[in-house]
Design an enzyme around this catalytic site. Structure first.
Site, PDB file in Angstrom:
ATOM      1  N   GLY A 347       0.811  -1.224   0.000  1.00  0.00           N
ATOM      2  CA  GLY A 347       0.000   0.000   0.000  1.00  0.00           C
ATOM      3  C   GLY A 347       0.837   1.263   0.000  1.00  0.00           C
ATOM      4  N   GLU A 370      10.452  10.880 -28.042  1.00  0.00           N
ATOM      5  CA  GLU A 370      11.648  10.634 -28.880  1.00  0.00           C
ATOM      6  C   GLU A 370      11.593   9.289 -29.603  1.00  0.00           C
ATOM      7  OE1 GLU A 370      15.496  11.998 -27.399  1.00  0.00           O
ATOM      8  OE2 GLU A 370      14.398  13.261 -25.994  1.00  0.00           O
TER       9      GLU A 370
HETATM   10  N1  COS Z   1      20.782   9.615 -39.596  1.00  0.00           N
HETATM   11  C1  COS Z   1      20.801  10.147 -40.832  1.00  0.00           C
HETATM   12  N2  COS Z   1      19.850   9.906 -41.770  1.00  0.00           N
HETATM   13  C2  COS Z   1      18.837   9.095 -41.427  1.00  0.00           C
HETATM   14  C3  COS Z   1      18.734   8.513 -40.158  1.00  0.00           C
HETATM   15  C4  COS Z   1      19.774   8.789 -39.221  1.00  0.00           C
HETATM   16  N3  COS Z   1      19.754   8.252 -37.997  1.00  0.00           N
HETATM   17  N4  COS Z   1      17.622   7.761 -40.110  1.00  0.00           N
HETATM   18  C5  COS Z   1      17.022   7.867 -41.310  1.00  0.00           C
HETATM   19  N5  COS Z   1      17.755   8.674 -42.106  1.00  0.00           N
HETATM   20  C6  COS Z   1      17.490   9.012 -43.512  1.00  0.00           C
HETATM   21  C7  COS Z   1      17.319   7.744 -44.321  1.00  0.00           C
HETATM   22  O1  COS Z   1      18.576   7.215 -44.723  1.00  0.00           O
HETATM   23  C8  COS Z   1      16.495   8.216 -45.484  1.00  0.00           C
HETATM   24  O2  COS Z   1      17.327   8.892 -46.440  1.00  0.00           O
HETATM   25  P1  COS Z   1      17.772   8.161 -47.826  1.00  0.00           P
HETATM   26  O3  COS Z   1      16.502   7.789 -48.517  1.00  0.00           O
HETATM   27  O4  COS Z   1      18.580   9.208 -48.510  1.00  0.00           O
HETATM   28  O5  COS Z   1      18.569   6.966 -47.395  1.00  0.00           O
HETATM   29  C9  COS Z   1      15.613   9.293 -44.881  1.00  0.00           C
HETATM   30  O6  COS Z   1      16.259   9.694 -43.647  1.00  0.00           O
HETATM   31  C10 COS Z   1      14.217   8.764 -44.592  1.00  0.00           C
HETATM   32  O7  COS Z   1      14.328   7.629 -43.744  1.00  0.00           O
HETATM   33  P2  COS Z   1      13.137   6.554 -43.616  1.00  0.00           P
HETATM   34  O8  COS Z   1      12.759   6.059 -44.978  1.00  0.00           O
HETATM   35  O9  COS Z   1      13.525   5.555 -42.581  1.00  0.00           O
HETATM   36  O10 COS Z   1      11.939   7.489 -43.098  1.00  0.00           O
HETATM   37  P3  COS Z   1      10.544   7.114 -42.510  1.00  0.00           P
HETATM   38  O11 COS Z   1       9.617   8.216 -42.765  1.00  0.00           O
HETATM   39  O12 COS Z   1      10.108   5.755 -42.998  1.00  0.00           O
HETATM   40  O13 COS Z   1      10.894   7.038 -40.943  1.00  0.00           O
HETATM   41  C11 COS Z   1      10.479   6.432 -38.652  1.00  0.00           C
HETATM   42  C12 COS Z   1      10.280   6.169 -40.133  1.00  0.00           C
HETATM   43  C13 COS Z   1       9.245   5.877 -37.982  1.00  0.00           C
HETATM   44  C14 COS Z   1      11.711   5.648 -38.212  1.00  0.00           C
HETATM   45  C15 COS Z   1      10.695   7.944 -38.310  1.00  0.00           C
HETATM   46  O14 COS Z   1       9.638   8.698 -38.833  1.00  0.00           O
HETATM   47  C16 COS Z   1      10.780   8.190 -36.807  1.00  0.00           C
HETATM   48  O15 COS Z   1      11.829   8.000 -36.192  1.00  0.00           O
HETATM   49  N6  COS Z   1       9.649   8.606 -36.188  1.00  0.00           N
HETATM   50  C17 COS Z   1       9.611   8.966 -34.792  1.00  0.00           C
HETATM   51  C18 COS Z   1       9.798  10.435 -34.661  1.00  0.00           C
HETATM   52  C19 COS Z   1      10.130  10.828 -33.247  1.00  0.00           C
HETATM   53  O16 COS Z   1      11.032  10.286 -32.632  1.00  0.00           O
HETATM   54  N7  COS Z   1       9.358  11.797 -32.747  1.00  0.00           N
HETATM   55  C20 COS Z   1       9.595  12.301 -31.427  1.00  0.00           C
HETATM   56  C21 COS Z   1      10.119  13.688 -31.503  1.00  0.00           C
HETATM   57  S1  COS Z   1      10.970  14.240 -30.085  1.00  0.00           S
HETATM   58  S2  COS Z   1       9.726  14.041 -28.636  1.00  0.00           S
END
Ligand code: COS
Length: 396
Positions: A347, A370
């Site tokens: 509790g 994030e």
């Molecule tokens: N560093 C550098 N470039 C990156 C990277 C990284 N860590 N991660 C992805 N990229 C690049 C990719 O390489 C891609 O470029 P290229 O096509 O030239 O290779 C581009 O960014 C797009 O990447 P991706 O196709 O993975 O994009 P998506 O839209 O599919 O992303 C997720 C998907 C879900 C992974 C992404 O939108 C995400 O992380 N969302 C969560 C956001 C977040 O954390 N919000 C909280 C904010 S702070 S509270």
């Protein structure tokens, strides 16, 4: 904290071990006094940041020579500081973390002039920082951002909304991600450093959450931002965000680890003192099983976190896989560890104001912000598939 053996692990240098001791000492001597000096949330954050600025702790959140300690962000230092602060107090960890997340894109991609102007006051604890990525319909799908930035001479004009912005209302600047339209989706975004007093930038809602910290919805109407304060090149915004999150996701894991260590300490203390008949709770096998599970998950989380941080500090350009594993595992396990600590307290664990009750509220948002756990799973699974494809094409 009875077990400090993790500091002997080979991930660390002598400076990290000293930083852990110094940050712990600072936290012991200052956090309760600062929190006790005011009950106003915004004021508490300002005072925590000012004191951490004076103590040189905020200087780890940015780079040298712009007020920071190191020429690149040292992820192990960021993790050690967050872990230590979170073990003492969730708000102190939050206040430090935002100094880093809200300047990360500037440290990584700003021009020397932009860096100097925005980083130095943050390192000194004189200005608070914010990271404005999320929008009402762009949360996990960060590429869906619609806040627009239109070029206008040597400026951009920003229009739109951001929400769930930590430090919203008290930040001195916001790093704003906007659609500049070079391409659809992720390739049409850019990032800007925007001072909070830019005309047209307004706080339209303050948001209350279960573990209170400053949080707001922002509106930007015709905000003029110099092109020189763009971070990276036009169209690079998504990569700027992801590269920043690569660093700071490991540190979210570290904060969860700090909360979990505190829960474990509270549980150890309680089970050593609480008697069931003639036995201490600590001598009974069911509580012992919980304590053992907690201790093991804490070490496993720490291994993943400091593996990710060490890998980045060795110069790896991307640590998305390591950072996602560290953030996902440490936050999910911390939730379970804290839940076990509450259970062991009976509790008393749900009494308002009990430390484990506070931890129970503190941990929840870390599994969401994030990048929610589900987003980390997408990142890890995609990279596993990409590695398999690379191996197959390499073998042909
Ligand atoms: N560093 C550098 N470039 C990156 C990277 C990284 N860590 N991660 C992805 N990229 C690049 C990719 O390489 C891609 O470029 P290229 O096509 O030239 O290779 C581009 O960014 C797009 O990447 P991706 O196709 O993975 O994009 P998506 O839209 O599919 O992303 C997720 C998907 C879900 C992974 C992404 O939108 C995400 O992380 N969302 C969560 C956001 C977040 O954390 N919000 C909280 C904010 S702070 S509270």
């Amino acid at each position: 904290m009875p077990d400090r053996t993790f500091l002997d692990w080979p991930f660390f240098e002598a400076s990290h071990r000293e930083l852990a001791v110094e940050t712990d000492r600072w936290a012991h001597e200052n956090i309760d006094r600062i929190l006790g000096s005011t009950s106003d949330l915004d004021e508490r954050c300002r005072k925590l940041v000012a004191a951490m600025g004076d103590a040189g702790i905020c200087a780890y959140a940015v780079i040298a020579p712009h007020g920071g300690v190191n020429e690149t962000l040292d992820v192990r230092s960021l993790c050690i500081i967050r872990e230590t602060l979170a073990r003492h107090d969730g708000l102190a960890d939050f206040a430090f973390a935002m100094q880093g997340l809200g300047t990360g894109p500037i440290s990584l991609f700003g021009s020397p002039e932009t860096k100097e102007r925005f980083l130095r006051p943050v390192a000194a604890g004189k200005s608070l920082a914010a990271f404005a990525l999320t929008e009402p319909v762009a949360g996990s799908d960060a590429a869906a951002i619609s806040l627009s930035a239109e070029p206008d001479g040597d400026h951009y004009i920003l229009n739109g909304e951001k929400t769930w912005i930590s430090n919203g209302g008290i930040a001195g600047h916001y790093v704003v991600f906007a659609r500049t339209g070079e391409a659809p989706g992720a390739k049409g975004l850019s990032a800007f450093a925007v001072p909070a007093d830019t005309p047209g930038l307004e706080i339209v809602e303050r948001i209350d959450v279960i573990a209170p910290h400053p949080l707001a919805r922002l509106s930007l109407k015709d905000c003029r931002v110099p092109s020189a304060d763009m971070l990276g090149k036009p169209g690079d915004g998504f990569k700027v965000a992801m590269a920043t999150l690569d660093i700071f996701r490991s540190t979210v894991g570290a904060a969860a680890l700090g909360l979990a260590r505190r829960a474990h300490d509270e549980a150890l203390d309680h089970t050593a003192k609480r008697m069931i008949g003639d036995d201490r709770l600590a001598d009974l096998q069911m509580p012992q099983a919980m304590i053992a599970d907690m201790a093991t998950a804490i070490d496993a989380s720490a291994l993943l976190i400091y593996r990710a941080a060490w890998t980045k500090d060795q110069g790896a350009p991307r640590i998305s896989r390591e950072a996602s594993m560290a953030k996902m595992y440490a936050t999910e396990e911390a939730q379970k560890i804290i839940d076990m600590a509450v259970q062991l307290h009976g509790g008393e664990g749900v009494r308002s104001g009990a430390k484990v009750e506070e931890l129970y509220r503190d941990i929840r948002a870390l599994r969401i912000y994030e990048g929610a756990t589900e987003v980390q799973k997408i990142v890890i699974a995609r990279l596993a598939d990409a590695a398999r494809q690379a191996e197959q094409s390499g073998g042909k």
